[in-house]
Structures are given as structure tokens and as C-alpha cells.
Design an enzyme around this catalytic site. Sequence first.
Site, PDB file in Angstrom:
ATOM      1  N   CYS A 133      48.967 -33.064   3.559  1.00 34.64           N
ATOM      2  CA  CYS A 133      50.067 -33.664   2.805  1.00 34.64           C
ATOM      3  C   CYS A 133      50.294 -35.098   3.292  1.00 34.64           C
ATOM      4  O   CYS A 133      50.179 -35.390   4.478  1.00 34.64           O
ATOM      5  CB  CYS A 133      51.387 -32.917   2.910  1.00 34.64           C
ATOM      6  SG  CYS A 133      51.313 -31.252   2.233  1.00 34.64           S
ATOM      7  N   ARG A 191      44.607 -36.922   2.723  1.00 40.68           N
ATOM      8  CA  ARG A 191      45.435 -35.934   3.431  1.00 40.68           C
ATOM      9  C   ARG A 191      45.671 -34.675   2.611  1.00 40.68           C
ATOM     10  O   ARG A 191      46.237 -33.697   3.106  1.00 40.68           O
ATOM     11  CB  ARG A 191      46.789 -36.546   3.794  1.00 40.68           C
ATOM     12  CG  ARG A 191      46.681 -37.752   4.695  1.00 40.68           C
ATOM     13  CD  ARG A 191      48.051 -38.311   4.978  1.00 40.68           C
ATOM     14  NE  ARG A 191      48.804 -37.429   5.834  1.00 40.68           N
ATOM     15  CZ  ARG A 191      48.800 -37.488   7.157  1.00 40.68           C
ATOM     16  NH1 ARG A 191      48.065 -38.374   7.765  1.00 40.68           N
ATOM     17  NH2 ARG A 191      49.516 -36.648   7.859  1.00 40.68           N
ATOM     18  N   TRP A 195      48.571 -30.752   0.356  1.00 41.15           N
ATOM     19  CA  TRP A 195      47.537 -29.821   0.814  1.00 41.15           C
ATOM     20  C   TRP A 195      48.287 -28.510   1.004  1.00 41.15           C
ATOM     21  O   TRP A 195      49.109 -28.379   1.908  1.00 41.15           O
ATOM     22  CB  TRP A 195      46.929 -30.309   2.130  1.00 41.15           C
ATOM     23  CG  TRP A 195      45.778 -29.506   2.617  1.00 41.15           C
ATOM     24  CD1 TRP A 195      44.462 -29.638   2.246  1.00 41.15           C
ATOM     25  CD2 TRP A 195      45.809 -28.455   3.596  1.00 41.15           C
ATOM     26  NE1 TRP A 195      43.699 -28.730   2.928  1.00 41.15           N
ATOM     27  CE2 TRP A 195      44.487 -27.986   3.756  1.00 41.15           C
ATOM     28  CE3 TRP A 195      46.814 -27.846   4.338  1.00 41.15           C
ATOM     29  CZ2 TRP A 195      44.156 -26.960   4.633  1.00 41.15           C
ATOM     30  CZ3 TRP A 195      46.493 -26.820   5.206  1.00 41.15           C
ATOM     31  CH2 TRP A 195      45.165 -26.392   5.342  1.00 41.15           C
ATOM     32  N   ASN A 208      55.917 -33.171   4.689  1.00 39.43           N
ATOM     33  CA  ASN A 208      54.617 -32.805   5.272  1.00 39.43           C
ATOM     34  C   ASN A 208      54.916 -31.981   6.514  1.00 39.43           C
ATOM     35  O   ASN A 208      55.636 -32.453   7.393  1.00 39.43           O
ATOM     36  CB  ASN A 208      53.840 -34.076   5.645  1.00 39.43           C
ATOM     37  CG  ASN A 208      52.674 -33.802   6.563  1.00 39.43           C
ATOM     38  OD1 ASN A 208      52.058 -32.741   6.492  1.00 39.43           O
ATOM     39  ND2 ASN A 208      52.354 -34.741   7.429  1.00 39.43           N
ATOM     40  N   GLY A 209      54.384 -30.758   6.566  1.00 42.93           N
ATOM     41  CA  GLY A 209      54.631 -29.905   7.733  1.00 42.93           C
ATOM     42  C   GLY A 209      54.835 -28.476   7.295  1.00 42.93           C
ATOM     43  O   GLY A 209      54.501 -28.111   6.157  1.00 42.93           O
ATOM     44  N   GLU A 216      26.855 -30.777  14.655  1.00 42.66           N
ATOM     45  CA  GLU A 216      27.586 -31.731  13.814  1.00 42.66           C
ATOM     46  C   GLU A 216      26.884 -31.902  12.453  1.00 42.66           C
ATOM     47  O   GLU A 216      27.541 -32.009  11.419  1.00 42.66           O
ATOM     48  CB  GLU A 216      27.725 -33.074  14.556  1.00 42.66           C
ATOM     49  CG  GLU A 216      28.337 -34.216  13.776  1.00 42.66           C
ATOM     50  CD  GLU A 216      29.764 -33.976  13.279  1.00 42.66           C
ATOM     51  OE1 GLU A 216      30.390 -32.969  13.655  1.00 42.66           O
ATOM     52  OE2 GLU A 216      30.225 -34.796  12.472  1.00 42.66           O
ATOM     53  N   LYS A 218      28.728 -31.189   8.849  1.00 43.18           N
ATOM     54  CA  LYS A 218      28.768 -32.151   7.728  1.00 43.18           C
ATOM     55  C   LYS A 218      28.273 -31.481   6.461  1.00 43.18           C
ATOM     56  O   LYS A 218      28.856 -31.631   5.393  1.00 43.18           O
ATOM     57  CB  LYS A 218      27.898 -33.400   8.019  1.00 43.18           C
ATOM     58  CG  LYS A 218      28.404 -34.357   9.038  1.00 43.18           C
ATOM     59  CD  LYS A 218      29.572 -35.222   8.607  1.00 43.18           C
ATOM     60  CE  LYS A 218      30.893 -34.615   8.959  1.00 43.18           C
ATOM     61  NZ  LYS A 218      31.464 -34.722  10.247  1.00 43.18           N
ATOM     62  N   GLU A 270      30.831 -28.952   5.049  1.00 47.53           N
ATOM     63  CA  GLU A 270      32.042 -29.589   4.533  1.00 47.53           C
ATOM     64  C   GLU A 270      31.863 -30.198   3.160  1.00 47.53           C
ATOM     65  O   GLU A 270      32.715 -30.034   2.298  1.00 47.53           O
ATOM     66  CB  GLU A 270      32.422 -30.765   5.457  1.00 47.53           C
ATOM     67  CG  GLU A 270      33.200 -30.425   6.658  1.00 47.53           C
ATOM     68  CD  GLU A 270      33.514 -31.697   7.421  1.00 47.53           C
ATOM     69  OE1 GLU A 270      34.683 -32.053   7.492  1.00 47.53           O
ATOM     70  OE2 GLU A 270      32.581 -32.349   7.942  1.00 47.53           O
ATOM     71  N   HIS A 324      16.564 -15.542  19.900  1.00 47.45           N
ATOM     72  CA  HIS A 324      17.502 -14.491  20.322  1.00 47.45           C
ATOM     73  C   HIS A 324      18.303 -13.938  19.151  1.00 47.45           C
ATOM     74  O   HIS A 324      19.363 -13.354  19.355  1.00 47.45           O
ATOM     75  CB  HIS A 324      18.424 -15.010  21.423  1.00 47.45           C
ATOM     76  CG  HIS A 324      17.681 -15.417  22.663  1.00 47.45           C
ATOM     77  ND1 HIS A 324      17.056 -14.499  23.476  1.00 47.45           N
ATOM     78  CD2 HIS A 324      17.418 -16.631  23.183  1.00 47.45           C
ATOM     79  CE1 HIS A 324      16.457 -15.141  24.477  1.00 47.45           C
ATOM     80  NE2 HIS A 324      16.657 -16.441  24.308  1.00 47.45           N
ATOM     81  N   LYS A 341      42.091 -34.471   5.764  1.00 48.33           N
ATOM     82  CA  LYS A 341      41.614 -35.222   6.914  1.00 48.33           C
ATOM     83  C   LYS A 341      42.453 -34.991   8.165  1.00 48.33           C
ATOM     84  O   LYS A 341      41.923 -34.915   9.263  1.00 48.33           O
ATOM     85  CB  LYS A 341      41.603 -36.709   6.581  1.00 48.33           C
ATOM     86  CG  LYS A 341      41.023 -37.534   7.699  1.00 48.33           C
ATOM     87  CD  LYS A 341      40.124 -38.599   7.201  1.00 48.33           C
ATOM     88  CE  LYS A 341      39.305 -39.209   8.300  1.00 48.33           C
ATOM     89  NZ  LYS A 341      38.066 -38.471   8.560  1.00 48.33           N
TER      90      LYS A 341
HETATM   91  C1  F6R Z   1      34.943 -33.025  10.193  1.00 48.34           C
HETATM   92  C2  F6R Z   1      36.291 -33.438  10.508  1.00 48.34           C
HETATM   93  C3  F6R Z   1      37.163 -32.475  11.225  1.00 48.34           C
HETATM   94  C4  F6R Z   1      37.950 -33.205  12.330  1.00 48.34           C
HETATM   95  C5  F6R Z   1      38.958 -32.259  12.980  1.00 48.34           C
HETATM   96  C6  F6R Z   1      39.697 -32.936  14.104  1.00 48.34           C
HETATM   97  O1  F6R Z   1      34.246 -33.991   9.484  1.00 48.34           O
HETATM   98  O2  F6R Z   1      36.696 -34.531  10.217  1.00 48.34           O
HETATM   99  O3  F6R Z   1      36.439 -31.421  11.752  1.00 48.34           O
HETATM  100  O4  F6R Z   1      37.039 -33.679  13.255  1.00 48.34           O
HETATM  101  O5  F6R Z   1      39.884 -31.824  12.021  1.00 48.34           O
HETATM  102  O6  F6R Z   1      40.415 -34.058  13.667  1.00 48.34           O
HETATM  103  P1  F6R Z   1      40.857 -35.175  14.663  1.00 48.34           P
HETATM  104  O7  F6R Z   1      39.639 -35.798  15.228  1.00 48.34           O
HETATM  105  O8  F6R Z   1      41.671 -36.128  13.828  1.00 48.34           O
HETATM  106  O9  F6R Z   1      41.695 -34.524  15.717  1.00 48.34           O
END
Ligand code: F6R
Length: 592
Positions: free
Chosen positions: A2, A28, A74, A100-101, A464, A468, A471, A487, A587
Site C-alpha cells: 500500500c 507498493r 496491496w 498503509n498497515g 537469487e 527472480k 517472481e 541428494h 516492493k
Molecule cells: C525480490 C525482492 C524481495 C525483497 C525482500 C526484502 O526481488 O525484492 O525479495 O528483497 O522483500 O526487502 P528489503 O530489501 O526492502 O528489506
Amino acid sequence: MCGIVGCILNNDKAAPVLLECVKKLEYRGYDSVGIATPDSEIHIKKDKGMIDEVDAKVGLSDLPGDMGIAHVRWATHGIPTKTNSHPHTDCSGDIAVVHNGIIENYKELKDSLQSEGHIFKSDTDTEVIPHLIEKYMTTGLDLEESVKEALNLIHGSYAIAAISRNEPGKIVGARKESPLIVGKGENEYFLASDAPAILNHTNNIIYLEDGEMVILNKSGVTVKNMLGEIIEKEVHVITWTPDMAEKSGYDHFMIKEIHEQPEAVKNTLMEAEDIEEIVSQIGDVDKICFVACGTSYHASLIGKYLFESLIGLPTDVILASEFKYSAKAMDEKTLVIIISQSGETADTLKALRMVKEQSKTLAIVNVLGSTATREAEYVLYTRAGPEIGVAATKTYVSQLTCIYMLVAYISKRMDLIDELQNVPQQMTSLLENEGHIKKIAQKYKYASDFFFIGRGFSYPTALEGALKLKEITYIHGEGYAAGELKHGPLALIDDGVPVVAVVPPGETHDKTLSNVEEVRARGGHVIGVGSQEDGDLKSEVEDLIGLDPEINEIISPITYIVPLQLLSYYISVEKGIDPDKPKNLAKCVTVE
Ligand code: F6R
């Protein structure tokens, strides 16, 4: 998680500005959007869907008045629908609130308000706030007092902005555990979840702390505590520029941010002085503990390999959401390193708060002035600039750069700093050949499963890469330590299953090649990521993504992640997905 905005302008129409600002917060959340402006009544336009869709449908900027509030959602409580979209109102429609919250005790508050006759329209937790404000305003309190009384009853997290038809010209905001900043322009004032939302209007920012309220009106901004006492706040002039939050000709923020990585590394390298200073202040530690989530957790894993293999310092890496089980194991000789792009991730902040009285804490953060930077003992900034794409890219390589520098200065391994200086150019060369990766993406876009493998420093890179892919392409991706395949997971390798093998030159090269052979023997299609001069790798794989042969295994994570980001990006685009706004994700994750 949000995003909220509020503005009071100097006679200009507010709705188009609110729309422009809230678009900058779409990272967000993008389940719904809404705007409210007050005059003789509260005007609201809102609906479910992405901002552009809703705007095309209802004309969001077509609202009167020079002030108002806006929201992107969100969803947490209540599915995405028009009714559940913010702003939410009281029974009379005279009060509107964006939030937001999460309000943890909303059920009991709702029951009690309903028993007093309040009529609820939505399934959200947020709607209790306008009804509580209404309850107090009908006793004769003003908007500010009523917001304060309402917040005293609420358990949970919030950043809110509230307006009332009876007090047009005023916005009351408040925060607890969700971010909220204030912007002071020329006779115009803003509230927002994040600074990039308002950069087109001002870069004079006040960071609100938990338990602070702000009252915006035509004559300025007043910050108070919950006792109603005025607090003098510092105004920070931030150096981020409006174009940093624009796509600048790229199709998506994600590809722009991937291309900004050489610059992000270069800028972070300029933090050397701060890092040296912090290393000298931290003093003796006998243990490191990284705490982070998601991509920041993967950066932390590289930190473990570095601290343990180069310095011999025992290092834990703990997911922030699981940290409470380990908190007691930290003492005054432990350095807890919090890694967070946003500096607002609820799980990470909770872990920081659990440990900050008993251990040394260092936060490595991208967002200037964010909560983690104000609560940790030491702070290092990654200089990536604002990251808007939901999938972290340039902030990941900047986090890695920071960690490498920290280790280099602690261990006095200046050769590492020399190698870091070469990274921007090595990345640039790779980015100049991204067409090859685009072709590989076209070839594998129909796959339903992908595996990513690597050993040692390449194992977190594999994790990682898989994150990606999941996601932004919605394809199932698993990252494995290459030696672990036999394994169990090898049972899943069948004809044509794509396996991305991260094989930089170095100690683990030959062993990883053996794992590549095991995959090939079961029919897997291997996409090798290694030196462009690696003939052995080339002869073992279906496709080779070649990088500068000078990149050695230890430094490789910073550059070797780039082709994996590009692979996911181009598969996402091929599949018609918007990589900037993957479904179900946001995000900045401000809920636990
Ligand atoms: C993946 C991504 C998330 C953040 C995670 C932590 O692409 O962006 O996995 O890495 O939500 O967020 P931060 O780094 O803002 O604490």
C-alpha cells in the site's frame, strides 16, 4: 504494501498531482487505487485494478479542489474490489482515510462500533479508522483530536492520512511502524509513503517517527507527538532527482535498473570513507549475524562466504521472519548486519528491535532516512538510487558491493577493492551483448520448471536467479548447491528440463562441471554461465552465456547475477507479463 499520498497545493488542482504521485508508488501495490478531495462534500473516485486501467475507466484526476489524499492497495483484509478500495469513509461520508498497515484489533473495534450503530461498507480493517474518527468528531472534538483518540485505540501498524468535510484545507497524518514522510514545497505540502512519489514537487523531506502526527494546512506543516506537543523536525534535502523515478525511454523500470547497475556499483564504491570509519568504530567482534529477507537474504549469504572464508569470522545468516528463535544467541560481541533495500521491511525491523539493545547493529540500506537507518547503531547506504521495479536488481549488486568493501576493509584485502573497481566495466560489456540472452529467453519461455545450480560463491547466485525467475515469470524455479543435486533433486531432471549452471573460473569450476555432466546424462538442457573463454564449459552446455574471463569466483556474484536477471526479464516480457508489477507482490513489505 500500500502507498499513501496527501497534498495541499497553492490553488492548483490536486487530483492530477495526487494521481501523478500515487503512480510513483504503484510498486507498493496495484490491487486498487483511489483519490478523495474535500470541498462542500468529500469527492471520491476509486476502483480495483492497476492505476492506468482505473484512470481510463473513472477519470481519477477529474475531481475538484486543491487538496486531497490518494492510495494504492496491496490487499491484506478483504479481496481487491471497488468497495474494499481506499479511501474509506465514515457513515456520513464526511470523513475519508487512506491507510498503509494492519489493524490487528479491527474485529473487536468493528463489533463495538457496529453495536453503536455504525454501518460498515467494506471488509477492510482500515474502515474502523474513519468510523472511530466520526465517533469522536460527533462529541465535538476536531479532526486532529479525533484522529489522536482513534489511534489510541488501535493496535497494529499504520501510516494514515485523514480529511474531513468539516475542516477542508487540513490533512492529518500519523505513523506507527509504516513509513510516512512529509514534503515541504513552495507553499505546497505533501505526505507520502516514500520520497520518490513527491520528487517532482520537492526534495525537502521530513521523516516522521513512530508515534508522531502531522497536520498539513495552507500555512504549513506541524508535527506533534501523541500528547499534542509540537516537535521541531529537521528538514532533509535529498539528492535523488525526479528522473531517477522515471523510465527514461526504457520499456520497464526493471530493465532500466538492470542497466543502471554499473553506475550503482560505481556510486556505492564511493562509500569507502564511511566504510573505513565504521570499521574503525565497530571494534572487536567475535561473530557476525546477517538478518534479511528475499533478495537481501541472498546478498547476506554471500556475506557469510566472504566473512568465513576470507576472515575466518563465524557468520550466521538468518531470515528476518525466523529471527526470534535466534535472538538470544546474540551478545555484545556480535555484529548484527541488517540488509534491506527499503529499510522498512516489517520482519527485518522487528529483528533489529529485538537485538539492538544487546548487540552492535549495522544496517545496509538503500532508502535514505528509512526506519532501519534511524534505529541501527551504524548505517551504510547503498548508492543505487530509487528502485521502482518490484524485483530487486541494482540494489542487490549495490548491497554486494557494500559487503565486499566491508570485508576488504576489515581484512585489509585491498586487492578486493581493486577487483571491485573493474566490476562496472565487466557489467557494461555483458549488457552490450544482452541480445544473446534475449534469444535464450525465447527458447525456454515455455518451460514449466527451471533449476539453477552453483557451488560456493555461486550458490547464492543460483538462489537469487531462481527467485527472480519465480517472481516475474511465474515459472517454478529452484536454486541448489550443485553438489546437493545428487541428494534428491536430480530425480526431477528429465528430458529438456532447463538447468542454469553458474560456473565461474576458480576452485569450484571442475566440480560444478561434473554436476553439469550429471544433468546432461539425464537429458537436462544446460545453460552455462561462465567465462567466454571456457572451452570445457562450452562443450558441455546447450547455451553459453559468456562473461569476462578476468572475473574470478570470489568476486563473481556481483556480475554473474546480471545475466540471470536479464534471462528472467526477457522471459517475463515474452510471456506478456509486466515485470515491474508481478502478481501478488509488492516492493516494500510492511506487514509481518
Ligand atoms: C525480490 C525482492 C524481495 C525483497 C525482500 C526484502 O526481488 O525484492 O525479495 O528483497 O522483500 O526487502 P528489503 O530489501 O526492502 O528489506
